[in-house]
Design an enzyme around this catalytic site. Structure first.
Site, PDB file in Angstrom:
ATOM      1  N   ALA A 128      -7.044  -8.426  -5.967  1.00  0.00           N
ATOM      2  CA  ALA A 128      -8.069  -9.468  -6.113  1.00  0.00           C
ATOM      3  C   ALA A 128      -8.388  -9.920  -7.539  1.00  0.00           C
ATOM      4  O   ALA A 128      -8.801 -11.051  -7.739  1.00  0.00           O
ATOM      5  CB  ALA A 128      -9.358  -9.010  -5.439  1.00  0.00           C
ATOM      6  N   ALA A 129      -8.265  -9.033  -8.549  1.00  0.00           N
ATOM      7  CA  ALA A 129      -8.758  -9.399  -9.891  1.00  0.00           C
ATOM      8  C   ALA A 129      -7.855 -10.433 -10.550  1.00  0.00           C
ATOM      9  O   ALA A 129      -6.644 -10.401 -10.322  1.00  0.00           O
ATOM     10  CB  ALA A 129      -8.824  -8.150 -10.771  1.00  0.00           C
ATOM     11  N   GLY A 131     -10.205 -12.559  -9.636  1.00  0.00           N
ATOM     12  CA  GLY A 131     -11.102 -12.975  -8.566  1.00  0.00           C
ATOM     13  C   GLY A 131     -11.185 -14.477  -8.310  1.00  0.00           C
ATOM     14  O   GLY A 131     -12.022 -14.910  -7.513  1.00  0.00           O
ATOM     15  N   GLU A 151      -8.942  -3.918  -5.900  1.00  0.00           N
ATOM     16  CA  GLU A 151      -8.282  -3.973  -7.217  1.00  0.00           C
ATOM     17  C   GLU A 151      -8.263  -2.560  -7.799  1.00  0.00           C
ATOM     18  O   GLU A 151      -9.317  -1.974  -8.011  1.00  0.00           O
ATOM     19  CB  GLU A 151      -9.039  -4.928  -8.147  1.00  0.00           C
ATOM     20  CG  GLU A 151      -8.585  -4.908  -9.592  1.00  0.00           C
ATOM     21  CD  GLU A 151      -7.111  -5.268  -9.796  1.00  0.00           C
ATOM     22  OE1 GLU A 151      -6.649  -6.283  -9.254  1.00  0.00           O
ATOM     23  OE2 GLU A 151      -6.415  -4.514 -10.505  1.00  0.00           O
ATOM     24  N   ASP A 178      -5.888   1.532  -4.465  1.00  0.00           N
ATOM     25  CA  ASP A 178      -4.506   1.049  -4.393  1.00  0.00           C
ATOM     26  C   ASP A 178      -4.325   0.338  -3.054  1.00  0.00           C
ATOM     27  O   ASP A 178      -4.556   0.935  -1.992  1.00  0.00           O
ATOM     28  CB  ASP A 178      -3.561   2.253  -4.503  1.00  0.00           C
ATOM     29  CG  ASP A 178      -2.113   1.811  -4.641  1.00  0.00           C
ATOM     30  OD1 ASP A 178      -1.717   0.813  -4.003  1.00  0.00           O
ATOM     31  OD2 ASP A 178      -1.370   2.463  -5.404  1.00  0.00           O
ATOM     32  N   ASP A 196      -2.058 -11.744  -2.905  1.00  0.00           N
ATOM     33  CA  ASP A 196      -1.602 -12.483  -4.085  1.00  0.00           C
ATOM     34  C   ASP A 196      -1.045 -11.398  -5.020  1.00  0.00           C
ATOM     35  O   ASP A 196      -1.737 -10.888  -5.891  1.00  0.00           O
ATOM     36  CB  ASP A 196      -2.804 -13.217  -4.696  1.00  0.00           C
ATOM     37  CG  ASP A 196      -2.424 -14.091  -5.869  1.00  0.00           C
ATOM     38  OD1 ASP A 196      -1.379 -14.753  -5.791  1.00  0.00           O
ATOM     39  OD2 ASP A 196      -3.180 -14.119  -6.853  1.00  0.00           O
ATOM     40  N   CYS A 250       3.386 -15.517  -8.497  1.00  0.00           N
ATOM     41  CA  CYS A 250       3.715 -16.529  -9.504  1.00  0.00           C
ATOM     42  C   CYS A 250       5.035 -16.135 -10.148  1.00  0.00           C
ATOM     43  O   CYS A 250       5.182 -16.161 -11.367  1.00  0.00           O
ATOM     44  CB  CYS A 250       2.597 -16.720 -10.511  1.00  0.00           C
ATOM     45  SG  CYS A 250       2.165 -15.262 -11.445  1.00  0.00           S
TER      46      CYS A 250
HETATM   47  N1  SAM Z   1      -5.716 -12.945  -6.801  1.00  0.00           N
HETATM   48  C1  SAM Z   1      -6.111 -12.852  -8.203  1.00  0.00           C
HETATM   49  C2  SAM Z   1      -6.819 -14.115  -8.622  1.00  0.00           C
HETATM   50  O1  SAM Z   1      -6.589 -15.177  -8.024  1.00  0.00           O
HETATM   51  O2  SAM Z   1      -7.655 -14.063  -9.525  1.00  0.00           O
HETATM   52  C3  SAM Z   1      -4.900 -12.539  -9.082  1.00  0.00           C
HETATM   53  C4  SAM Z   1      -4.176 -11.307  -8.640  1.00  0.00           C
HETATM   54  S1  SAM Z   1      -2.914 -10.767  -9.758  1.00  0.00           S
HETATM   55  C5  SAM Z   1      -1.610 -11.841  -9.389  1.00  0.00           C
HETATM   56  C6  SAM Z   1      -2.414  -9.257  -9.021  1.00  0.00           C
HETATM   57  C7  SAM Z   1      -3.421  -8.135  -9.131  1.00  0.00           C
HETATM   58  O3  SAM Z   1      -2.916  -7.025  -8.383  1.00  0.00           O
HETATM   59  C8  SAM Z   1      -3.659  -7.629 -10.540  1.00  0.00           C
HETATM   60  O4  SAM Z   1      -5.033  -7.677 -10.832  1.00  0.00           O
HETATM   61  C9  SAM Z   1      -3.180  -6.183 -10.492  1.00  0.00           C
HETATM   62  O5  SAM Z   1      -3.934  -5.301 -11.305  1.00  0.00           O
HETATM   63  C10 SAM Z   1      -3.365  -5.856  -9.031  1.00  0.00           C
HETATM   64  N2  SAM Z   1      -2.570  -4.705  -8.534  1.00  0.00           N
HETATM   65  C11 SAM Z   1      -1.606  -4.006  -9.169  1.00  0.00           C
HETATM   66  N3  SAM Z   1      -1.180  -2.989  -8.401  1.00  0.00           N
HETATM   67  C12 SAM Z   1      -1.887  -3.052  -7.246  1.00  0.00           C
HETATM   68  C13 SAM Z   1      -1.944  -2.253  -6.083  1.00  0.00           C
HETATM   69  N4  SAM Z   1      -1.147  -1.172  -5.923  1.00  0.00           N
HETATM   70  N5  SAM Z   1      -2.821  -2.586  -5.106  1.00  0.00           N
HETATM   71  C14 SAM Z   1      -3.622  -3.677  -5.235  1.00  0.00           C
HETATM   72  N6  SAM Z   1      -3.629  -4.449  -6.328  1.00  0.00           N
HETATM   73  C15 SAM Z   1      -2.780  -4.149  -7.327  1.00  0.00           C
END
Ligand code: SAM
Length: 326
Positions: A128-129, A131, A151, A178, A196, A250
């Site tokens: 999510a981060a 966000g 996140e 996780d 995402d 992306c």
């Molecule tokens: N959806 C967000 C937005 O629109 O602001 C951007 C998401 S970014 C592409 C992917 C995120 O997945 C990162 O914040 C990363 O830290 C997190 N991430 C990494 N490993 C992960 C895991 N095992 N489970 C869930 N999230 C994870």
């Protein structure tokens, strides 16, 4: 096809060779130069008006009073654009500080629109981060229902919480976890899931900023692909039968996109189906063949958004769960 202009050749040389080579294999010949040029473009700035905080007309009036000249986007009443040169001024407006707008590329705004969460639903944002998409989903849900935001990375988790607060989101429940564990913890609980996924971020490469490419390697693509496969299975397990899931990245790498969805279809058979999605920007269908391997034909329903001087590259697949995976 090879790039057929000097400009294209120059910019290809500055991308990691493996990425440039891959783009020449994936893109339609008549799109290659445009996509290569987009890596050097100084992009105008897209933002989303946050109706959880303020009404559209009031936000626009405030921005105009601050001397800005926002331009509308045809396919979303809440998506607006200012010139690249106005970015700083945009971030100095009261609307920005008060969370009435959120700077978010147009490609990124497409994922929540494709998921289309409804007020009252149970929705999961599995990566999510910071966000941006969580906030957009809360606005689409009119702050009604339940929105779980996951996140694992500590500083990003706190940034997520800050952004949700600032944007007036009241239905989000944040978990520093996780995402790979979430499907087993909350099986078949959600009406809609957004994944995402963490990715190699190839679509964010900027030829004016070599740092944007510094961490890329073929090994990084393999590493994230392994994680993405497990995240997607977790996301599908968390989804109710009949529920909708959007998987997005992306990245341009088929190994992070079609191959991840293909692996889930292969494992789960007809329990999930890739369904068509309406995309109002320049795009091409997902690949159904890569590196000599035939992929599930349903992947032609997934979408590769092609970058231009405004929109970032993006991959998006919309899945519907046909039956339980328990
Ligand atoms: N959806 C967000 C937005 O629109 O602001 C951007 C998401 S970014 C592409 C992917 C995120 O997945 C990162 O914040 C990363 O830290 C997190 N991430 C990494 N490993 C992960 C895991 N095992 N489970 C869930 N999230 C994870």
């Amino acid at each position: 096809p090879a790039p057929d202009s000097d400009e294209g050749l120059t910019m290809t040389a500055a991308l990691p060779a493996a990425v440039a080579d891959r783009l020449t294999r994936i893109l339609p010949a008549d799109r290659l130069d445009g996509v290569l040029a987009s890596f050097a473009a100084v992009k105008d700035v897209a933002f989303r008006i946050n109706t959880l905080k303020e009404q559209l007309d009031a936000v626009l009036a405030g921005l105009r009073a601050a001397g800005l000249n926002p331009r509308p986007v045809a396919w979303s009443p809440l998506a607006w654009v200012v010139d690249a040169a106005a970015k700083r001024a945009l971030t100095e407006t009261p609307a920005f500080y008060q969370g009435e707008i959120y700077i978010q590329n147009l490609a990124s705004q497409l994922a929540p629109l494709a998921l289309a969460p409804q007020p009252g639903e149970m929705v999961l944002d599995l990566a999510a981060a910071p966000g941006g998409k969580t906030c957009q989903m809360a606005a689409l849900m009119d702050n009604q229902g339940w929105l779980s935001a996951v996140e694992p990375v500590r500083d990003r988790y706190f940034r997520l919480k800050h952004n949700l607060d600032q944007q007036g989101v009241s239905i989000a429940h944040c978990y520093q976890k996780d995402g790979r564990a979430v499907g087993a913890l909350t099986p078949e609980r959600f009406d809609r899931v957004l994944l995402d996924a963490p990715c190699s971020s190839e679509a964010r490469f900027d030829l004016n900023d070599p740092d944007s490419m510094a961490h890329w390697s073929p090994g990084k693509v393999r590493e994230v692909a392994h994680k993405q496969k497990r995240l997607l299975l977790s996301a599908i397990h968390a989804l109710k039968p009949g529920g909708v899931l959007v998987y997005s990245t992306c990245s341009f790498a088929p190994e992070e996109n079609e191959c991840i969805v293909h692996a889930a279809l292969h494992k789960l058979g007809d329990a999930v189906e890739v369904t068509p999605v309406d995309i109002p920007v320049l795009h091409q269908p997902g690949l159904t063949e890569w590196d000599g391997k035939t992929l599930n034909p349903q992947l032609a329903h997934s979408v590769r958004v092609l970058p231009d001087s405004l929109v970032d590259g993006f991959y998006l697949a919309r899945l519907v769960k046909q039956r339980s995976t328990q």
